[in-house]
Design a protein around this motif. Structure first.
Motif, PDB file in Angstrom:
ATOM      1  N   ASN A  93      42.768  50.907  23.581  1.00 60.04           N
ATOM      2  CA  ASN A  93      41.620  50.516  24.081  1.00 60.04           C
ATOM      3  C   ASN A  93      41.841  49.634  25.564  1.00 60.04           C
ATOM      4  OD1 ASN A  93      39.040  49.422  24.653  1.00 60.04           O
ATOM      5  ND2 ASN A  93      38.617  48.908  22.619  1.00 60.04           N
ATOM      6  N   HIS A  94      41.631  50.138  26.567  1.00 62.41           N
ATOM      7  CA  HIS A  94      42.075  49.534  28.033  1.00 62.41           C
ATOM      8  C   HIS A  94      40.869  48.618  28.342  1.00 62.41           C
ATOM      9  CE1 HIS A  94      44.409  49.197  31.689  1.00 62.41           C
ATOM     10  NE2 HIS A  94      43.175  49.524  32.452  1.00 62.41           N
ATOM     11  N   LEU A  95      40.709  47.495  27.737  1.00 61.43           N
ATOM     12  CA  LEU A  95      39.607  46.512  27.914  1.00 61.43           C
ATOM     13  C   LEU A  95      39.630  46.132  29.287  1.00 61.43           C
ATOM     14  CD1 LEU A  95      40.014  44.105  24.721  1.00 61.43           C
ATOM     15  CD2 LEU A  95      38.260  45.757  24.909  1.00 61.43           C
ATOM     16  N   GLY A  96      38.347  46.178  29.786  1.00 64.73           N
ATOM     17  CA  GLY A  96      38.006  45.480  31.058  1.00 64.73           C
ATOM     18  C   GLY A  96      37.911  44.145  30.884  1.00 64.73           C
ATOM     19  N   ASP A  97      39.163  43.410  30.931  1.00 68.36           N
ATOM     20  CA  ASP A  97      38.970  41.957  30.491  1.00 68.36           C
ATOM     21  C   ASP A  97      39.482  41.152  31.937  1.00 68.36           C
ATOM     22  OD1 ASP A  97      41.409  42.791  30.329  1.00 68.36           O
ATOM     23  OD2 ASP A  97      41.784  42.211  28.412  1.00 68.36           O
ATOM     24  N   TYR A  98      39.629  41.821  32.868  1.00 64.87           N
ATOM     25  CA  TYR A  98      40.181  41.069  34.235  1.00 64.87           C
ATOM     26  C   TYR A  98      39.303  41.508  35.500  1.00 64.87           C
ATOM     27  CZ  TYR A  98      44.415  38.364  35.303  1.00 64.87           C
ATOM     28  OH  TYR A  98      45.136  37.471  35.258  1.00 64.87           O
ATOM     29  N   GLY A  99      39.559  40.964  36.432  1.00 63.87           N
ATOM     30  CA  GLY A  99      38.825  41.304  37.516  1.00 63.87           C
ATOM     31  C   GLY A  99      38.102  40.073  38.305  1.00 63.87           C
ATOM     32  N   THR A 100      37.661  40.420  39.739  1.00 69.54           N
ATOM     33  CA  THR A 100      36.760  39.285  40.083  1.00 69.54           C
ATOM     34  C   THR A 100      35.672  39.003  39.546  1.00 69.54           C
ATOM     35  OG1 THR A 100      36.493  41.063  41.769  1.00 69.54           O
ATOM     36  CG2 THR A 100      37.254  39.161  42.721  1.00 69.54           C
ATOM     37  N   GLN A 101      35.152  39.839  38.781  1.00 66.63           N
ATOM     38  CA  GLN A 101      33.956  39.323  38.105  1.00 66.63           C
ATOM     39  C   GLN A 101      34.074  38.242  36.835  1.00 66.63           C
ATOM     40  OE1 GLN A 101      35.292  42.236  37.359  1.00 66.63           O
ATOM     41  NE2 GLN A 101      35.069  43.190  35.598  1.00 66.63           N
ATOM     42  N   PHE A 102      35.435  38.132  36.426  1.00 67.38           N
ATOM     43  CA  PHE A 102      35.690  36.883  35.732  1.00 67.38           C
ATOM     44  C   PHE A 102      35.359  35.682  36.602  1.00 67.38           C
ATOM     45  CE2 PHE A 102      36.723  40.459  33.241  1.00 67.38           C
ATOM     46  CZ  PHE A 102      35.819  40.356  32.070  1.00 67.38           C
ATOM     47  N   GLY A 103      36.076  35.553  37.661  1.00 62.34           N
ATOM     48  CA  GLY A 103      36.064  34.685  38.538  1.00 62.34           C
ATOM     49  C   GLY A 103      34.546  34.150  38.622  1.00 62.34           C
TER      50      GLY A 103
ATOM     51  N   GLU B 153      32.961  32.184  47.456  1.00 60.66           N
ATOM     52  CA  GLU B 153      34.221  31.564  47.861  1.00 60.66           C
ATOM     53  C   GLU B 153      34.881  30.928  46.419  1.00 60.66           C
ATOM     54  OE1 GLU B 153      37.328  32.160  49.465  1.00 60.66           O
ATOM     55  OE2 GLU B 153      35.602  33.071  50.312  1.00 60.66           O
ATOM     56  N   ARG B 154      34.030  29.977  45.878  1.00 58.31           N
ATOM     57  CA  ARG B 154      34.536  29.684  44.712  1.00 58.31           C
ATOM     58  C   ARG B 154      34.876  30.370  43.473  1.00 58.31           C
ATOM     59  NH1 ARG B 154      30.543  25.448  45.041  1.00 58.31           N
ATOM     60  NH2 ARG B 154      29.491  26.074  43.322  1.00 58.31           N
ATOM     61  N   CYS B 155      33.846  31.190  43.580  1.00 59.67           N
ATOM     62  CA  CYS B 155      34.357  32.404  42.262  1.00 59.67           C
ATOM     63  C   CYS B 155      35.647  33.254  42.519  1.00 59.67           C
ATOM     64  CB  CYS B 155      33.018  33.563  42.360  1.00 59.67           C
ATOM     65  SG  CYS B 155      31.663  32.958  41.955  1.00 59.67           S
ATOM     66  N   ARG B 156      35.848  33.690  43.827  1.00 56.23           N
ATOM     67  CA  ARG B 156      37.078  34.209  44.116  1.00 56.23           C
ATOM     68  C   ARG B 156      38.390  33.274  43.860  1.00 56.23           C
ATOM     69  NH1 ARG B 156      34.796  36.127  49.579  1.00 56.23           N
ATOM     70  NH2 ARG B 156      33.711  38.194  49.203  1.00 56.23           N
ATOM     71  N   ASP B 157      37.924  32.053  44.172  1.00 52.69           N
ATOM     72  CA  ASP B 157      39.161  31.279  43.827  1.00 52.69           C
ATOM     73  C   ASP B 157      39.454  31.264  42.369  1.00 52.69           C
ATOM     74  OD1 ASP B 157      40.598  29.498  45.712  1.00 52.69           O
ATOM     75  OD2 ASP B 157      39.948  27.927  44.624  1.00 52.69           O
ATOM     76  N   ASN B 158      38.277  31.106  41.497  1.00 55.43           N
ATOM     77  CA  ASN B 158      38.500  31.071  39.984  1.00 55.43           C
ATOM     78  C   ASN B 158      39.242  32.312  39.439  1.00 55.43           C
ATOM     79  OD1 ASN B 158      36.911  28.887  39.923  1.00 55.43           O
ATOM     80  ND2 ASN B 158      34.986  29.907  39.221  1.00 55.43           N
ATOM     81  N   PHE B 159      39.096  33.272  40.111  1.00 52.76           N
ATOM     82  CA  PHE B 159      39.927  34.497  39.675  1.00 52.76           C
ATOM     83  C   PHE B 159      41.280  34.456  40.114  1.00 52.76           C
ATOM     84  CE2 PHE B 159      41.589  38.772  40.020  1.00 52.76           C
ATOM     85  CZ  PHE B 159      41.706  39.227  38.793  1.00 52.76           C
ATOM     86  N   LYS B 160      41.544  33.927  41.275  1.00 55.19           N
ATOM     87  CA  LYS B 160      43.042  33.657  41.679  1.00 55.19           C
ATOM     88  C   LYS B 160      43.485  32.649  40.732  1.00 55.19           C
ATOM     89  CE  LYS B 160      46.026  34.513  44.734  1.00 55.19           C
ATOM     90  NZ  LYS B 160      47.401  33.781  43.646  1.00 55.19           N
TER      91      LYS B 160
END
Ligand code: ARG
Length: 569
Positions: free
Chosen positions: A158-168, A210-217
């Motif tokens: 199960n290749h969970l979609g648990d990563y990516g910019t949306q999590f930011g 910008e803050r969201c992108r930063d969060n993912f980083k």
């Protein structure tokens, strides 16, 4: 069990000096029984033998000394050589094989020593598990079962979609308004609300984006606060997904999702760099696949964060090394066709053995559309799978209440029938085709549905349970099964293993689903034509026996599709 196809191929081979393995590939099943059980299209040899197909067919027919115990008759029709197999031989072979194998009938070891990874379900955490993920889960689960039955070392992922910019974005939304929402109670619904809200804010306010992108980083850099919130999202989501998996009876060997590869992407970038194909474009790093008409594959974004594709490439490396797979199947909707073409192409640049890159396969499937608009709640097309499954069960409960109110195990049977109906509807048509979902047709006990097969099974089962002793295969008078209706059933049952192989090799569980419908119909025909519990002992034994083997194969087949059988209906 005698392999008739192979035997026929050998006979032809003996008379042509062409290897039987090649001949066997050409042998077909004629469209109807009058034209024989197997047909050999002689035009396949026309070039090699420099003769017209019709002449080859006549020639072969006159040369072949057939073994009457195996083949009853050979006919020439057009350029075809039609073979009619000996029915007694077919019947005794089939029933003896079942007697020997019982619940393991159809099992094979063709997969021994080979490993198949089946990646399926793969929902995105903190997002709804939608009807597409449901179809995906059901297709993947049935493929997993079938490969396993064929002896492959099979691993479900199960290749969970648990990563990516949306999590930011999710993290930002949670920081801003987390306390306003009852996340513990209703995680996915509430998190979705936060996601919608933060997306709207991002559209209005560049700074927030910008803050969201930063969060993912930060998440990628393992910032403790971001990791903690992300873990919470994941835990809560899995709890909800597991509720669905439990109802469906689905389990996974690995839950390594996208995040698992967060520390494994550096190597991908290095390898691609070494290949000389990784280029800079507007601050991002890409692989240009224009020459293959596949656009560009983004490997790193301009802010240095990773991409969906890079995580998939890291997964390929990891899976090749960890599992040494022969096949790695990705059950994913056709919307992602381009993505998989891209990563399979880029994977060739990672220096992996060809065995692995050739083993990658996208099992692409179509969408599910709802006829009954009522179920498509809130987010347009996103329907809640939990509600859907529960509605199926309660609809069946209502039907049982009307038809058979005194049934034992009502609740359990309703669940098996309701979930079976949904599962069957999701896999009974060629998977690449879109599927229309409509309550009335999927729950129709006499249509081409899961409940129809279950009903046929229950019918066979109630006969078997009410007799004192099951007649043994050796006690069955074969002649009593030589009628058209019985032979039709036996022929289908004889072909069962071949159907499993076809379904798995073509990644097409619908082949098995259609087969089970055909077998159910053949039995219903037989049942309408012949009373089972007659006075004549030989007749009765034969009829009980065919009832028993039909039920057995229906059950094994449905279980392979991930569907249970009820004990009453
Ligand atoms: N999580 C993705 C989605 O829900 C599907 C993942 C497919 N698998 C993969 N290896 N990319 O759309």
């Amino acid at each position: 069990m005698i392999n008739f196809k192979e035997e026929i191929a050998k006979i032809i081979s003996n008379n042509t000096n062409i290897n039987y393995v090649e001949i066997e590939q050409y042998i077909e099943t004629p469209p109807n029984d009058e034209m024989g059980d197997y047909a050999f299209p002689c035009f396949r040899l026309a070039k090699e033998l420099k003769k017209a197909p019709q002449i080859i067919a006549e020639d072969l027919k006159s040369k072949i000394e057939k073994n009457e115990d195996l083949i009853e008759k050979i006919n020439v029709a057009g350029g075809y050589l039609n073979f009619y197999i000996n029915k007694k031989c077919l019947i005794s072979n089939t029933i003896n094989e079942i007697e020997k194998e019982k619940d393991n009938y159809g099992k094979s070891n063709i997969g021994n020593g080979k490993t198949v990874l089946v990646e399926y379900s793969s929902p995105n955490i903190a997002k709804p598990f939608h009807i597409g993920h449901l179809r995906n889960t059901l297709i993947g689960h049935s493929l997993y079962n079938m490969y396993k039955y064929l002896g492959y070392n099979t691993i479900s992922i199960n290749h969970l979609g648990d990563y990516g910019t949306q999590f930011g974005k999710m993290i930002e939304g949670y920081k801003l308004w987390g306390s306003e929402y009852n996340i513990d109670e209703n995680p996915i619904e509430e998190l979705t609300k936060i996601y919608v809200r933060i997306n709207e804010l991002c559209k209005k306010d560049e700074n927030v984006l910008e803050r969201c992108r930063d969060n993912f980083k930060k998440l990628e850099d393992k910032d403790p606060y971001c990791v903690e919130i992300w873990n919470k999202f994941k835990e809560l989501s899995l709890k909800e997904f597991n509720r669905i998996y439990d109802i469906l009876g689905v389990k996974f060997d690995s839950l390594n999702g996208e995040a698992f590869y967060s520390d494994k992407m550096g190597e991908v970038v290095e390898l691609l760099n070494e290949s000389g194909k990784l280029v800079e474009s507007e601050g991002a790093k890409i692989i240009d696949l224009e020459d293959k008409k596949l656009g560009v594959c983004m490997i790193k974004k301009s802010n240095d964060s990773s991409t969906y594709a890079t995580r998939d490439l890291a997964a390929i490396l990891y899976r090749a090394r960890t599992y040494d797979f022969d096949k790695c199947l990705y059950v994913v909707a056709y919307e992602q066709n381009l993505h998989f073409k891209q990563i399979f192409e880029v994977a060739k640049l990672l220096g992996l053995d060809e065995k692995y890159t050739n083993g990658l396969e996208h099992v692409s499937y179509g969408m599910v559309h709802l006829k009954d608009g009522k179920m498509s709640t809130r987010e347009g097309n996103v329907i809640k799978v939990n509600e859907l499954l529960n509605e199926a069960i309660s609809r069946v409960e209502k039907i049982i209440e009307e038809k058979n109110p005194n049934m034992e195990d009502k609740k359990q049977n309703a669940q098996i029938i309701g979930i079976g109906a949904i599962t069957f509807c999701n896999i009974c048509t060629t998977i690449i085709k879109d599927q229309i979902f409509d309550w009335d047709s999927i729950l129709n006990f006499s249509g081409e549905t899961g409940p129809y097969i279950q009903y046929t099974y229950v019918r066979t089962n109630s006969i078997i349970q009410n007799i004192k002793e099951l007649p043994k295969a050796e006690d069955v008078n074969i002649e009593k099964l030589e009628n058209k209706e019985a032979v039709k059933i036996i022929k289908l049952i004889y072909n069962f293993q071949d159907i499993i192989k076809q379904s798995a090799m073509k990644n097409e569980p619908s082949i098995m689903a259609r087969y089970l419908i055909e077998l159910s119909k053949a039995y219903s025909n037989y049942y309408n034509e012949y009373k089972i519990l007659v006075d004549d002992l030989e007749e009765k034994n034969a009829r009980i026996h065919i009832t028993y083997i039909t039920g057995l194969v229906l059950k094994i087949g449905m279980n392979l599709l991930g569907i249970d059988m009820p004990n009453k209906m």
